[in-house]
Scaffold this motif. Structure first.
Motif, PDB file in Angstrom:
ATOM      1  N   GLY A 106     -11.918  73.619 -16.057  1.00 46.27           N
ATOM      2  CA  GLY A 106     -12.304  73.383 -17.436  1.00 46.27           C
ATOM      3  C   GLY A 106     -11.647  72.140 -18.000  1.00 46.27           C
ATOM      4  O   GLY A 106     -10.768  71.543 -17.374  1.00 46.27           O
ATOM      5  N   GLY A 107     -12.095  71.751 -19.182  1.00 53.52           N
ATOM      6  CA  GLY A 107     -11.518  70.580 -19.825  1.00 53.52           C
ATOM      7  C   GLY A 107     -12.358  70.113 -20.976  1.00 53.52           C
ATOM      8  O   GLY A 107     -13.290  70.800 -21.415  1.00 53.52           O
ATOM      9  N   LEU A 108     -12.026  68.929 -21.446  1.00 52.56           N
ATOM     10  CA  LEU A 108     -12.739  68.301 -22.549  1.00 52.56           C
ATOM     11  C   LEU A 108     -13.779  67.340 -21.980  1.00 52.56           C
ATOM     12  O   LEU A 108     -13.430  66.441 -21.194  1.00 52.56           O
ATOM     13  CB  LEU A 108     -11.763  67.544 -23.444  1.00 52.56           C
ATOM     14  N   VAL A 109     -15.029  67.525 -22.373  1.00 51.91           N
ATOM     15  CA  VAL A 109     -16.119  66.711 -21.860  1.00 51.91           C
ATOM     16  C   VAL A 109     -16.997  66.276 -23.021  1.00 51.91           C
ATOM     17  O   VAL A 109     -17.178  67.033 -23.982  1.00 51.91           O
ATOM     18  CB  VAL A 109     -16.967  67.496 -20.837  1.00 51.91           C
ATOM     19  N   GLN A 110     -17.545  65.098 -22.920  1.00 52.25           N
ATOM     20  CA  GLN A 110     -18.484  64.627 -23.936  1.00 52.25           C
ATOM     21  C   GLN A 110     -19.839  65.309 -23.748  1.00 52.25           C
ATOM     22  O   GLN A 110     -20.189  65.711 -22.626  1.00 52.25           O
ATOM     23  CB  GLN A 110     -18.654  63.116 -23.833  1.00 52.25           C
ATOM     24  N   PRO A 111     -20.607  65.427 -24.809  1.00 50.21           N
ATOM     25  CA  PRO A 111     -21.968  65.957 -24.656  1.00 50.21           C
ATOM     26  C   PRO A 111     -22.743  65.170 -23.610  1.00 50.21           C
ATOM     27  O   PRO A 111     -22.665  63.942 -23.550  1.00 50.21           O
ATOM     28  CB  PRO A 111     -22.569  65.766 -26.058  1.00 50.21           C
TER      29      PRO A 111
ATOM     30  N   LEU B 290     -23.964  69.044 -20.574  1.00 53.71           N
ATOM     31  CA  LEU B 290     -23.229  69.913 -21.494  1.00 53.71           C
ATOM     32  C   LEU B 290     -23.614  69.652 -22.944  1.00 53.71           C
ATOM     33  O   LEU B 290     -23.806  68.499 -23.365  1.00 53.71           O
ATOM     34  CB  LEU B 290     -21.735  69.710 -21.311  1.00 53.71           C
ATOM     35  N   LYS B 291     -23.701  70.737 -23.698  1.00 54.03           N
ATOM     36  CA  LYS B 291     -24.001  70.690 -25.111  1.00 54.03           C
ATOM     37  C   LYS B 291     -22.810  71.256 -25.884  1.00 54.03           C
ATOM     38  O   LYS B 291     -22.044  72.058 -25.343  1.00 54.03           O
ATOM     39  CB  LYS B 291     -25.243  71.529 -25.406  1.00 54.03           C
ATOM     40  N   PRO B 292     -22.679  70.896 -27.144  1.00 52.22           N
ATOM     41  CA  PRO B 292     -21.562  71.452 -27.933  1.00 52.22           C
ATOM     42  C   PRO B 292     -21.552  72.979 -27.943  1.00 52.22           C
ATOM     43  O   PRO B 292     -20.469  73.583 -27.951  1.00 52.22           O
ATOM     44  CB  PRO B 292     -21.826  70.876 -29.328  1.00 52.22           C
ATOM     45  N   GLU B 293     -22.719  73.581 -27.907  1.00 57.86           N
ATOM     46  CA  GLU B 293     -22.775  75.045 -27.921  1.00 57.86           C
ATOM     47  C   GLU B 293     -22.350  75.694 -26.609  1.00 57.86           C
ATOM     48  O   GLU B 293     -22.244  76.915 -26.525  1.00 57.86           O
ATOM     49  CB  GLU B 293     -24.181  75.530 -28.307  1.00 57.86           C
ATOM     50  N   ASP B 294     -22.107  74.882 -25.581  1.00 58.84           N
ATOM     51  CA  ASP B 294     -21.584  75.421 -24.316  1.00 58.84           C
ATOM     52  C   ASP B 294     -20.068  75.600 -24.362  1.00 58.84           C
ATOM     53  O   ASP B 294     -19.492  76.208 -23.459  1.00 58.84           O
ATOM     54  CB  ASP B 294     -21.915  74.485 -23.154  1.00 58.84           C
TER      55      ASP B 294
ATOM     56  N   THR C  73     -11.053  79.801 -18.164  1.00 52.73           N
ATOM     57  CA  THR C  73     -10.780  78.372 -18.258  1.00 52.73           C
ATOM     58  C   THR C  73     -11.567  77.811 -19.431  1.00 52.73           C
ATOM     59  O   THR C  73     -12.746  78.132 -19.606  1.00 52.73           O
ATOM     60  CB  THR C  73     -11.115  77.648 -16.936  1.00 52.73           C
ATOM     61  N   GLN C  74     -10.920  77.000 -20.239  1.00 62.12           N
ATOM     62  CA  GLN C  74     -11.506  76.504 -21.480  1.00 62.12           C
ATOM     63  C   GLN C  74     -12.402  75.298 -21.210  1.00 62.12           C
ATOM     64  O   GLN C  74     -11.982  74.335 -20.553  1.00 62.12           O
ATOM     65  CB  GLN C  74     -10.407  76.107 -22.463  1.00 62.12           C
ATOM     66  N   VAL C  75     -13.592  75.340 -21.748  1.00 70.58           N
ATOM     67  CA  VAL C  75     -14.497  74.184 -21.737  1.00 70.58           C
ATOM     68  C   VAL C  75     -14.715  73.749 -23.179  1.00 70.58           C
ATOM     69  O   VAL C  75     -15.167  74.545 -24.005  1.00 70.58           O
ATOM     70  CB  VAL C  75     -15.838  74.529 -21.064  1.00 70.58           C
ATOM     71  N   THR C  76     -14.395  72.509 -23.457  1.00 69.39           N
ATOM     72  CA  THR C  76     -14.560  71.935 -24.789  1.00 69.39           C
ATOM     73  C   THR C  76     -15.543  70.779 -24.690  1.00 69.39           C
ATOM     74  O   THR C  76     -15.408  69.925 -23.816  1.00 69.39           O
ATOM     75  CB  THR C  76     -13.220  71.449 -25.340  1.00 69.39           C
TER      76      THR C  76
END
Length: 129
Positions: free
Chosen positions: A9-14, A87-91, A123-126
């Motif tokens: 997991g991690g921080l990903v852009q749309p 990936l979308k923000p709602e994911d 695992t966090q997905v942002t």
């Protein structure tokens, strides 16, 4: 000791992608159906995808991920993966893997959490720009 550990997991852009891993220890994953679930703040944990034992057939539990999420397993590594594309923000959620005491994903009730008995810690997905 039976254990499932998620990672990736991690921080990903749309529009970005991630591959989440679910590594098992203490037992052999390929004997069981393995599901991925996710839980956003304030929402119930929802089933995303599941992969069956032996045939590796996959079952979608969430229409919102069709065509973007793929589940697979590597029996040599005793690991199940969740490939997340577009990936979308709602994911954005905490993603969990879990095993069920049955080999297939298509039985009644398999999309809900109570069908699964062993869980990882998540695992966090942002998703954010």
């Amino acid at each position: 000791q039976v254990q499932l550990v998620e990672s990736g997991g991690g921080l990903v852009q749309p529009g970005g992608s991630l591959r989440l891993s679910c590594a098992a220890s203490g037992f052999t994953l390929d004997y069981y159906a393995v599901g991925w679930f996710r839980q956003a703040p304030g929402k119930e944990r929802e089933g995303v995808l599941c992969i069956s034992s032996i045939t590796d057939g996959t079952t979608d539990y969430a229409d919102s991920v069709k065509g973007r999420f793929t589940i697979s397993r590597n029996n040599t590594n005793n690991t199940v993966y969740l490939q997340i594309n577009s990936l979308k923000p709602e994911d954005a959620s905490v993603y969990y893997c879990a095993t069920a005491p049955v080999p297939v994903c298509t039985g009644e009730g398999m999309s809900v959490t109570k069908a699964y008995d062993y869980w990882g810690q998540g695992t966090q997905v942002t998703v954010s720009s």
